[in-house]
Scaffold this active site. Sequence first.
Site, short mmCIF file in Angstrom:
data_model
loop_
_atom_site.label_atom_id
_atom_site.label_comp_id
_atom_site.label_asym_id
_atom_site.label_seq_id
_atom_site.Cartn_x
_atom_site.Cartn_y
_atom_site.Cartn_z
N SER A 137 79.83 -80.60 6.49
CA SER A 137 79.29 -81.95 6.39
C SER A 137 79.07 -82.32 4.92
CB SER A 137 78.00 -82.06 7.21
OG SER A 137 77.65 -83.40 7.43
N HIS B 188 81.26 -83.97 15.48
CA HIS B 188 80.78 -83.26 14.30
C HIS B 188 80.40 -81.81 14.65
CE1 HIS B 188 79.60 -83.49 10.13
NE2 HIS B 188 78.34 -83.19 10.35
#
Length: 273
Positions: free
Chosen positions: A133, A246
């Site tokens: 991320s 994600h």
Amino acid sequence: MLKYANNIMDSQRYPSPNPAIDVFLITYLSDSYRVKAFLAVPKWEPGTENGKFPGFLYLRGGIKGVGMVRVGRIIQFASEGFVVLAPFYRGNCGGEGYDDFAGEDRIDAFEAFEILKEHPLVDRDNIHIFGFSRGGVMALITAIEKPDAKSIVTWGGVSSMFLTYEEREDLRRMMKRVIGGTPAKVPDRYSWRTPLEQIEKIKAPVLIIHGAQDKNVSVEHAYLLENKLKEHGKRYSKWIFEDYTHYFPPQVNRTVVQDLTLWMKNGGYYPET
């Protein structure tokens, strides 16, 4: 106290969920700040040619309490035969300073890379960089600063702070506060945090991992990075998972961890390709 590098100020054993892995909570000096990090060290005999483990710099995502380093996560990578160091970044969990969202806190990653090199069980010529991320942009910045990195993996990784500001309305207030304004008002500050224009300085192979359904960090970040790597003739691999967001399901996550660490150990190649 485990102290093997001059900038390690303190280290304490930390409870490990895996009896085969020792975990330490260390404090090290970055600029003038005391920064916290987890260190995970396998107990078994190293498997590298020179009798040492490869090093693994784990660069977390999020900011402050969001995306904090989890012991279970670094244990995953240490279990694959790496000494893993995972900085919390400055200003987190009792560390001094302020989390700067890929700004001055990049020094925390640079210093951690050097600490791994000094570890007595680490092969200093075999240090890998992993970012998840927000950690993706940290990994790229670190690889630019440390061209002797052996490989770079960015998983669900940010590659452009301009794009992050555009697509994450919920983060705009934080980004304006931390970075000092909007991309329109302070473009240089966003450019500094966006390493795409310096990709030519990266020497190591890059692995891009991304879920196509990711709403936290869009897959467009992966394609922006891929285009820059192509433009500069860099060696890279790209694993896009069409059905995932994600965060990958636990079993898939475990498999990807095994695959990416195998990719690292094979010098940026996956054996079946």
